[in-house]
Enzyme design. Sequence first.
Site, short mmCIF file in Angstrom:
data_model
loop_
_atom_site.label_atom_id
_atom_site.label_comp_id
_atom_site.label_asym_id
_atom_site.label_seq_id
_atom_site.Cartn_x
_atom_site.Cartn_y
_atom_site.Cartn_z
N THR A 36 -17.24 11.39 51.16
CA THR A 36 -15.90 10.92 50.80
C THR A 36 -15.47 11.51 49.46
O THR A 36 -14.33 11.97 49.31
CB THR A 36 -15.88 9.38 50.72
OG1 THR A 36 -16.22 8.83 51.99
CG2 THR A 36 -14.51 8.88 50.30
N TRP A 43 -14.86 15.25 49.87
CA TRP A 43 -13.64 15.52 50.62
C TRP A 43 -12.43 15.58 49.69
O TRP A 43 -11.52 16.38 49.90
CB TRP A 43 -13.41 14.41 51.66
CG TRP A 43 -12.16 14.58 52.46
CD1 TRP A 43 -11.99 15.27 53.63
CD2 TRP A 43 -10.85 14.04 52.14
NE1 TRP A 43 -10.69 15.19 54.06
CE2 TRP A 43 -9.96 14.45 53.17
CE3 TRP A 43 -10.36 13.25 51.11
CZ2 TRP A 43 -8.62 14.08 53.19
CZ3 TRP A 43 -9.02 12.91 51.12
CH2 TRP A 43 -8.16 13.31 52.14
N HIS A 44 -12.45 14.76 48.63
CA HIS A 44 -11.30 14.72 47.74
C HIS A 44 -11.17 15.95 46.86
O HIS A 44 -10.09 16.24 46.35
CB HIS A 44 -11.36 13.46 46.86
CG HIS A 44 -10.87 12.24 47.56
ND1 HIS A 44 -11.68 11.47 48.36
CD2 HIS A 44 -9.65 11.64 47.59
CE1 HIS A 44 -10.99 10.46 48.85
NE2 HIS A 44 -9.75 10.53 48.39
N GLY A 45 -12.23 16.67 46.64
CA GLY A 45 -12.11 17.87 45.82
C GLY A 45 -13.44 18.53 45.55
O GLY A 45 -14.50 17.90 45.61
N PHE A 55 -5.66 17.63 47.31
CA PHE A 55 -6.82 17.24 48.09
C PHE A 55 -6.73 17.73 49.52
O PHE A 55 -7.69 17.61 50.26
CB PHE A 55 -6.97 15.70 48.08
CG PHE A 55 -7.02 15.14 46.68
CD1 PHE A 55 -7.86 15.69 45.72
CD2 PHE A 55 -6.20 14.10 46.31
CE1 PHE A 55 -7.88 15.19 44.44
CE2 PHE A 55 -6.23 13.58 45.03
CZ PHE A 55 -7.08 14.13 44.09
#
Length: 458
Positions: free
Chosen positions: A306, A309-311, A458
């Site tokens: 998680t 996934w954001h960066g 993102f």
Amino acid sequence: MPIVLAAYFISPKRLKTLILFLASLFFYAWGEQLLVIIMLTSAVVDFFAGQLIEKGFRKLGLGMSIATNLSLLGFFKYFNFTFDNFHAILDGFGYTGDFFDTLPTIALPIGISFYTFQTLSYTIDVYRGKVPANRNFVDFACYVTMFPQLVAGPIVRYADINDQLNNKEISFSNFHKGVERFIIGLSKKVFIANTFGAIADGIFAEDIGNLSTPMAWLGIVAYSFQIYFDFSGYSDMAIGLGRMFGFKFLENFNYPYISKSIKEFWRRWHISLSTWFRDYVYISLGGNRSGKYRTYVNLFIVFFVTGLWHGASWNFVVWGLFHGVFIVIERVGFDAWLSSRWKPIQHFYTLLVVIIGWVFFRAADLSTALLYLKKMFVYSSGEVSLNSYLAYHHLTPRTLFFVLVAVVFSMPVYKFLDDKVLPERIPLLRPVVFCSLFVLSIVYIGSETYNPFIYFRF
């Protein structure tokens, strides 16, 4: 937008999906140009992967889909991150070559994290037998490229709109509700998110060593409001636009700042992402079916992914694992103890953990995040003149008014207003309120140069 809406509504039913698909391609290509090929490649591969799965080549089709999508996402999002870390490791062993200086900087296609997860949900659901494979490429490509939610979510699963692709609920009532929802999201974005974004950006741009402890807290609290109203505002706009075209997207936020635990926070925050990881990663890993220790490992894996996934940054990884630690702590038994405490204590605990986590999310790097946290929890008066200037600059009556607005609308107040204050029995009040919000939003956008959409990266 008016041209697309006009063409969409006057066209016959069999052409509406094609028009929306072509409009979405134009929308994406206008900003991303040739990078639209990446999105189309993903759509083509997954369309044929679904056919292969349904014809009996189940593992081949699913493998082709997963390999293609994760390869594209991995290359464009994590190429530079991977080699930067590899370079740092080699530097530690005395490497002095210039190989890494010759590597290109890979541009991140807007929305790739969202449409990649959308198409993966399709092939996985076909593999699991939850939905039939789509046999009309235009319908499927429209689902992948649909511009209302393409660049920043929510993540719309094929299973949720499969029936809607050919049976859209197009009506004046739906269009009217969509317009209202869009205006709500736009207002949240330009009035609240932008106001607090300017405060957060101004404070985080300063030398942390010069900040006072109160100013550090002001900066991260401002960012907490910014990221919620920015992203939930965009989700509202996407849901509203979808409604205008006859689609009902699922909700993406449910007042996360009223949560009484981190577990509850993740049931309310970015719902489309958290449920995606639950259904396609956590359950695939075994969920909680293999004993408590395996469950804890699965939870840490989910929150590691998680964060990533954001960066492509260790900040996001630490942010994800930070939340994972508290999810596990609550699962071990803290949740039972917490639920028996006074509710304000539950809220305070949750908000404190979330706000600390946002420091890792917002800071430029890990060392900056740790310095900022130290400034928050080890009292400092900072550079007096600087902090006096920042306080004077940011704590204006307008800002204080929006603090009140942000606090109120972080709670389920709109539903009360919608039911009690803006009822249909006062026919002119509702359109006047929404038209006024829309006009003021347009004026604000036209007069301000500061208008970041922070989730685009993102």
